[in-house]
Design a protein around this motif. Structure first.
Motif, PDB file in Angstrom:
ATOM      1  N   ASN A 191     -46.836  33.034  -4.094  1.00  0.00           N
ATOM      2  CA  ASN A 191     -46.795  31.646  -4.524  1.00  0.00           C
ATOM      3  C   ASN A 191     -45.383  31.168  -4.890  1.00  0.00           C
ATOM      4  O   ASN A 191     -45.081  29.976  -4.796  1.00  0.00           O
ATOM      5  N   ASP A 192     -44.490  32.072  -5.278  1.00  0.00           N
ATOM      6  CA  ASP A 192     -43.137  31.651  -5.625  1.00  0.00           C
ATOM      7  C   ASP A 192     -42.385  31.100  -4.415  1.00  0.00           C
ATOM      8  O   ASP A 192     -41.453  30.300  -4.571  1.00  0.00           O
ATOM      9  N   ILE A 193     -42.789  31.502  -3.200  1.00  0.00           N
ATOM     10  CA  ILE A 193     -42.144  30.991  -1.989  1.00  0.00           C
ATOM     11  C   ILE A 193     -42.416  29.492  -1.841  1.00  0.00           C
ATOM     12  O   ILE A 193     -41.521  28.718  -1.478  1.00  0.00           O
ATOM     13  N   HIS A 194     -43.641  29.089  -2.133  1.00  0.00           N
ATOM     14  CA  HIS A 194     -43.993  27.664  -2.085  1.00  0.00           C
ATOM     15  C   HIS A 194     -43.091  26.853  -3.009  1.00  0.00           C
ATOM     16  O   HIS A 194     -42.573  25.787  -2.629  1.00  0.00           O
ATOM     17  N   LYS A 195     -42.841  27.383  -4.191  1.00  0.00           N
ATOM     18  CA  LYS A 195     -42.043  26.645  -5.184  1.00  0.00           C
ATOM     19  C   LYS A 195     -40.555  26.688  -4.867  1.00  0.00           C
ATOM     20  O   LYS A 195     -39.871  25.668  -4.894  1.00  0.00           O
ATOM     21  N   LYS A 196     -40.044  27.881  -4.565  1.00  0.00           N
ATOM     22  CA  LYS A 196     -38.598  28.062  -4.417  1.00  0.00           C
ATOM     23  C   LYS A 196     -38.074  27.589  -3.067  1.00  0.00           C
ATOM     24  O   LYS A 196     -36.935  27.125  -2.964  1.00  0.00           O
ATOM     25  N   ARG A 197     -38.887  27.723  -2.027  1.00  0.00           N
ATOM     26  CA  ARG A 197     -38.433  27.363  -0.685  1.00  0.00           C
ATOM     27  C   ARG A 197     -39.013  26.040  -0.195  1.00  0.00           C
ATOM     28  O   ARG A 197     -38.819  25.661   0.948  1.00  0.00           O
ATOM     29  N   ALA A 242     -49.943  27.988   4.348  1.00  0.00           N
ATOM     30  CA  ALA A 242     -50.257  29.402   4.135  1.00  0.00           C
ATOM     31  C   ALA A 242     -51.356  29.551   3.103  1.00  0.00           C
ATOM     32  O   ALA A 242     -51.730  28.591   2.408  1.00  0.00           O
ATOM     33  N   SER A 243     -51.850  30.783   2.989  1.00  0.00           N
ATOM     34  CA  SER A 243     -52.653  31.179   1.841  1.00  0.00           C
ATOM     35  C   SER A 243     -51.689  31.747   0.813  1.00  0.00           C
ATOM     36  O   SER A 243     -50.904  32.656   1.113  1.00  0.00           O
TER      37      SER A 243
END
Length: 241
Positions: free
Chosen positions: A79-85, A92-93
């Motif tokens: 989930n940090d990828i959704h926020k940071k990138r 995605a899931s």
């Protein structure tokens, strides 16, 4: 089942019905050249793409280009990828620690990390595969005061204790053996396999220092664990499980 080493912490798992790509950031020859682009993306069957966190050596947004040529592809990302990138939620899931993804081919459970993001426990074809992401005993003992590295070590040991309550034995473990940590760079890997016994152990997160990574082999074999040498990017481990 076959395992392919791409680079650093990037691997591909080939099952009879699916392809699982984990923590891709570069192909086996260069960022966009090698076995993944030449062969794996052309393979028939469903593809799963997993990324454990947003760091540039574990995630590359180019993975979303693959859906232009690959129809049956599923993204399972921390989930940090959704926020940071700034990746769209519907791309995605998204998993946080303790959450799961399930379908008819694969089960993925997210465990914690001692850095950012998550680690992955994958179940497929009756086998269990653990990819640590950046879960490790990042102790930096030669640079940090004792109180600090002992605090960090406890965090790591607490996390593997959580995993061990669900999985006392794991078929394949992909785990950091990073020589940048200094004299005790194998400490986290040793602690992990002392608590959770794998059938096979493969080092990762060592960049191009294959010699240092392979020093772990003696310890693993002494514990009755299979640990084949890892010698080059693009290496294929046939019948790994």
């Amino acid at each position: 089942m076959e395992l392919i080493y791409l680079h650093h912490s990037g691997f591909v798992i080939l099952t009879s019905d699916a392809t699982i790509v984990i923590d891709y950031f570069e192909d086996s020859l260069s960022p966009k050249d090698g076995i993944l682009h030449d062969e794996i993306l052309k393979r028939e069957g469903r593809m799963y793409v997993l990324s454990s966190h947003f760091h540039a050596d574990h995630f590359n947004k180019d993975i979303f280009e693959w859906k232009n040529t690959k129809n049956d592809i599923t993204y399972i990302l921390s989930n940090d990828i959704h926020k940071k990138r700034k990746i769209a939620r519907d791309s995605a899931s998204w998993l946080k620690k303790g959450e799961e993804y399930n379908d008819n081919n694969i089960k993925v459970k997210a465990y914690g990390s001692t850095d950012v993001g998550i680690s992955f426990l994958i179940e497929t074809e009756g086998k269990t595969i653990f990819h640590a992401g950046d879960l490790n005993n990042w102790h930096w003992m030669e640079e940090s005061p004792e109180t600090e590295w002992k605090r960090d070590e406890k965090k790591f040991l607490d996390e593997i204790d959580i995993i061990s309550k669900d999985y006392k034995n794991i078929d394949l473990v992909l785990f950091p053996v990073d020589p940048r940590l200094g004299n005790e760079y194998m400490r986290g890997g040793k602690q992990f396999i002392d608590l959770i016994t794998p059938s096979v152990f493969i080092p990762m997160h060592f960049w191009n220092d294959f010699t240092s990574a392979n020093r772990f082999q003696r310890y693993a074999i002494g514990k009755g664990i299979k640990s084949p040498e890892i010698n080059h990017r693009g290496q294929i481990f046939h019948n790994i499980l």
